[in-house]
Scaffold this motif. Structure first.
Motif, short mmCIF file in Angstrom:
data_model
loop_
_atom_site.label_atom_id
_atom_site.label_comp_id
_atom_site.label_asym_id
_atom_site.label_seq_id
_atom_site.Cartn_x
_atom_site.Cartn_y
_atom_site.Cartn_z
N LEU A 98 94.07 50.78 -56.95
CA LEU A 98 92.86 51.04 -57.20
C LEU A 98 92.75 51.58 -58.64
N MET A 99 93.29 52.82 -58.56
CA MET A 99 93.38 53.59 -60.21
C MET A 99 94.28 52.84 -61.07
N GLY A 100 95.15 51.89 -60.66
CA GLY A 100 95.94 51.08 -61.65
C GLY A 100 95.05 50.03 -62.43
N SER A 101 93.95 49.52 -61.32
CA SER A 101 93.30 48.50 -61.60
C SER A 101 92.11 48.79 -62.77
N ALA A 102 91.76 50.09 -62.40
CA ALA A 102 90.64 50.66 -63.12
C ALA A 102 91.20 51.04 -64.59
N SER A 140 92.03 49.91 -70.62
CA SER A 140 92.72 49.57 -71.71
C SER A 140 92.93 48.23 -72.05
N TYR A 141 92.44 47.29 -71.44
CA TYR A 141 92.66 45.74 -71.61
C TYR A 141 91.30 45.64 -72.57
N ALA A 142 90.14 45.99 -72.00
CA ALA A 142 88.93 46.07 -72.61
C ALA A 142 88.92 46.46 -73.97
N ALA A 143 89.60 47.05 -74.46
CA ALA A 143 89.71 47.52 -76.03
C ALA A 143 90.34 46.16 -76.81
N LEU A 190 105.82 60.84 -69.18
CA LEU A 190 104.97 60.13 -70.27
C LEU A 190 105.83 60.03 -71.39
N SER A 191 107.06 60.91 -71.83
CA SER A 191 107.94 60.59 -73.06
C SER A 191 108.64 59.40 -72.68
N LEU A 192 109.07 59.20 -71.40
CA LEU A 192 109.99 58.31 -71.33
C LEU A 192 109.30 57.02 -71.47
N LEU A 193 108.15 56.75 -70.90
CA LEU A 193 107.20 55.59 -71.19
C LEU A 193 106.92 55.23 -72.74
N ILE A 194 106.71 56.36 -73.49
CA ILE A 194 106.68 56.18 -74.90
C ILE A 194 107.80 55.62 -75.49
N GLN A 195 109.10 56.05 -74.95
CA GLN A 195 110.21 55.58 -75.54
C GLN A 195 110.47 54.05 -75.03
N ALA A 196 109.90 53.60 -74.02
CA ALA A 196 110.15 52.29 -73.52
C ALA A 196 109.25 51.55 -74.27
N ILE A 197 107.99 51.96 -74.86
CA ILE A 197 107.19 51.32 -75.66
C ILE A 197 107.91 51.00 -76.89
N GLY A 198 108.47 52.00 -77.44
CA GLY A 198 109.48 51.93 -78.61
C GLY A 198 110.62 50.82 -78.36
N ASN A 199 111.09 50.83 -77.37
CA ASN A 199 112.30 49.84 -77.02
C ASN A 199 111.97 48.48 -76.64
N THR A 219 110.31 47.40 -74.12
CA THR A 219 110.18 47.06 -72.37
C THR A 219 108.84 47.44 -72.01
N LEU A 220 107.78 48.09 -72.58
CA LEU A 220 106.65 48.14 -72.01
C LEU A 220 105.45 47.88 -73.11
N GLU A 221 104.36 47.05 -72.84
CA GLU A 221 103.45 46.71 -73.66
C GLU A 221 102.47 48.11 -73.36
N PRO A 222 102.03 48.58 -75.10
CA PRO A 222 101.25 49.83 -74.95
C PRO A 222 99.87 49.76 -74.13
N ARG A 223 99.40 48.43 -73.83
CA ARG A 223 98.05 48.42 -73.06
C ARG A 223 98.49 48.77 -71.59
N TRP A 224 99.84 48.81 -71.27
CA TRP A 224 100.08 49.30 -69.71
C TRP A 224 100.48 50.54 -69.72
N LEU A 225 100.33 51.31 -70.85
CA LEU A 225 100.79 52.82 -70.71
C LEU A 225 99.78 53.58 -69.84
N GLY A 226 98.43 53.39 -69.91
CA GLY A 226 97.55 54.01 -69.18
C GLY A 226 97.50 53.67 -67.61
N VAL A 227 97.95 52.42 -67.38
CA VAL A 227 98.16 51.97 -66.02
C VAL A 227 99.32 52.65 -65.31
N TRP A 228 100.36 52.69 -65.97
CA TRP A 228 101.39 53.53 -65.68
C TRP A 228 101.18 55.06 -65.30
N ILE A 229 100.40 55.45 -66.14
CA ILE A 229 100.12 56.95 -66.05
C ILE A 229 99.14 57.19 -64.81
#
Length: 540
Positions: A36-40, A45-48, A254-263, A265-275
């Motif tokens: 539920l929190m992930g969908s929200a 993030s996707y609406a932007a 959070l820093s590891l996810l940002i590092q994953a975006i740089g690598n 392996t993670l799209e930026p729009r999914w950062l809020g979902v994983w948080i």
């Protein structure tokens, strides 16, 4: 019984299928909440990115679906988990009843026995909550953590390992902290002191020592309070440490996810979902702290209720070999209420059917204790008692006691009538047999002059009788039984010499006419001399 074995027995008590259903519903409830929190977060993030309308509609539908699913799963989880917990609670109560039937009376005072029974009742209530407040949260949250980490591992293996570590530390750290505090010792000391003061209150008042013992009780209360405060402090310190660990781990996550975006392996729009997914999981982690603290208490409770002493095969209903030479025998038996302090020196004896024996000894030499051992109220520490050649360890208490009728010091007298006391112990007994027993015990004439005779009320524990009358009624109740072995404990206590001598003569005549075996416990040398055998007890 080890801690792991105790937990295993608790799980088997619940039933694997029912437990799995409860865990599945708990997992679905937690998963729906996180989704539920992930969908929200995904919608925000996707609406932007100005997606098509159908994409947003799909996201809103997911939010509604997970919200409804979470509510339904939580309702079903609570329904089935409470049913399971209270079903286990019923089983535990039956186990307590069985345990009490097997173990009572204990080698302690009545007050201590009451405390023991109360402790077992509290144990059952604690174990009922074990299923709801510890087992379900820990396992369902563990399953959620595992699923999330497996998904997260493809994006950031380090983040996955971090989440698993945080989950583990929420289980291990509270258990370690609890072990650092002595939980039970101050409680037991205070409870024992309180029991001693309450039982001896009148004696303390008469001796003028009440104030000194009250000071001792106050000191026990202070120690108990300090122990409770120490345990509460440990819980608060542990909770604070775990809060800090969650905060630090979130920053690292959070820093590891940002590092994953740089690598890549993670799209930026999914950062809020994983948080938000992690924040939702951390809400469950925070509840684990309170769930883990009762774990050791629950394990100790399980060990008290579920632990069964090793014992030989018990004969429940098979008849004994009455052709045996001896109806009762004892070989090198000893017993102690406190370990290392035997009540009497080792004794041995044999009794044939129809034979009589007097048991004498100074006060405190264990005469009454021997009678209680013969009735299997307690097991012997060493040696063996046998009935018709069959060791007591192979016989149930019910079978043994069916061969005995006994009058033991401090036996209870029911408050209703004399007739009621007889009919409770000997259902179907006739008035004629009641009068015969009363006359044999030299109480018949006393009862005949009572206003209501056999229907005369006795008062609480025979309070309307004198000490001598009370002893004679107990003797009459024992004589009225058809059991082949009769045990009388100080039957002449409180009687004048003439009445006591007549009572002993009547009892001897009764056992001779009925072929019974008599064990007469007495300190009266003259009464003991009327029997052909004598066993002299002495303190070691």
């Amino acid at each position: 019984m080890s801690n792991l074995l105790a937990i295993k027995k608790l799980i088997s008590l619940a039933g694997l299928s029912k437990l799995l259903l409860m865990l599945f519903l708990g997992f679905i409830s937690g998963l729906a909440g996180i989704c539920l929190m992930g969908s929200a977060a995904w919608i925000i993030s996707y609406a932007a990115l100005h997606p098509p309308l159908y994409a947003l509609t799909l996201g809103i539908t997911c939010v509604r679906f997970f919200g409804i699913s979470r509510a339904a799963a939580r309702y079903l989880m609570r329904l089935f988990s409470h049913r399971l917990a209270f079903r286990c609670f019923e089983k535990l109560q039956l186990m307590i009843y069985t345990k009490m039937c097997r173990e009572l009376p204990l080698k302690t005072s009545l007050a201590k026995q009451g405390q023991y029974m109360q402790q077992l009742s509290k144990d059952a209530e604690l174990l009922r909550d074990f299923y709801l407040r510890w087992l379900l949260p820990v396992l369902s949250t563990g399953m959620l953590t595992l699923c999330l980490c497996l998904w997260l591992h493809e994006i950031s293996p380090a983040s996955s390992a971090l989440v698993c570590f945080v989950y583990g530390i929420h289980i291990i750290l509270p258990v370690i902290k609890i072990n650092m505090v002595k939980r039970n010792e101050p409680v037991n000391i205070y409870r024992d002191t309180l029991t001693d003061v309450s039982e001896g209150r009148d004696e303390l008042i008469m001796s003028g020592q009440q104030n000194s013992f009250m000071a001792k009780l106050d000191n026990g209360a202070v120690s108990y309070g300090e122990a409770a405060n120490a345990q509460q402090s440990q819980q608060e310190i542990t909770s604070a440490c775990l809060d800090i660990i969650r905060q630090i781990s979130f920053v690292v996550y959070l820093s590891l996810l940002i590092q994953a975006i740089g690598n890549g392996t993670l799209e930026p729009r999914w950062l809020g979902v994983w948080i938000l997914l992690l924040l939702g999981l951390y809400i469950d982690f925070a509840e684990l702290t309170a769930a883990a603290f009762p774990l050791l208490n629950a394990v100790e409770s399980a060990m008290r209720i579920l632990d069964k002493p090793q014992q030989a095969d018990i004969v429940e209903s098979s008849p004994l070999d009455s052709s045996s030479e001896h109806i009762l025998s004892a070989e090198n038996i000893s017993f102690s209420y406190s370990k290392g302090y035997p009540v009497f020196s080792t004794i041995s004896f044999n009794l044939s059917k129809g034979e009589s024996m007097a048991v004498r000894g100074d006060s405190g030499s264990g005469k009454t204790t021997l009678a209680e051992l013969l009735l299997k109220l307690y097991p012997t520490d060493h040696g063996e008692i046998a009935l018709f050649g069959t060791p007591y360890s192979n016989l149930s208490a019910d079978i043994i006691r069916s061969y005995f009728s006994a009058s033991i010091q401090q036996c209870h007298i029911f408050s209703d009538s004399i007739r009621d006391n007889f009919t409770r112990l000997h259902p179907g007994i006739t008035d004629e047999k009641i009068w015969q027993a009363l006359d044999t015990a030299c109480l018949g004439n006393d009862v005949r002059i009572m206003p209501m005779k056999l229907d005369e009320p006795m008062g609480e524990n025979g309070s309307r009788l004198s000490g001598g009358q009370r002893n004679r009624l107990l003797t009459a109740l024992a004589i009225a039984s058809d059991a082949p072995c009769l045990i009388l404990d100080e039957p002449t206590d409180g009687l004048d010499k003439i009445t006591g001598a007549r009572l002993i003569e009547n009892v001897i005549s009764h056992i001779q006419q009925n072929g019974k075996t008599l064990i007469l416990i007495t300190h009266d040398v003259e009464a003991a001399s009327k029997l052909p055998r004598e066993l002299l007890l002495s303190q070691p």
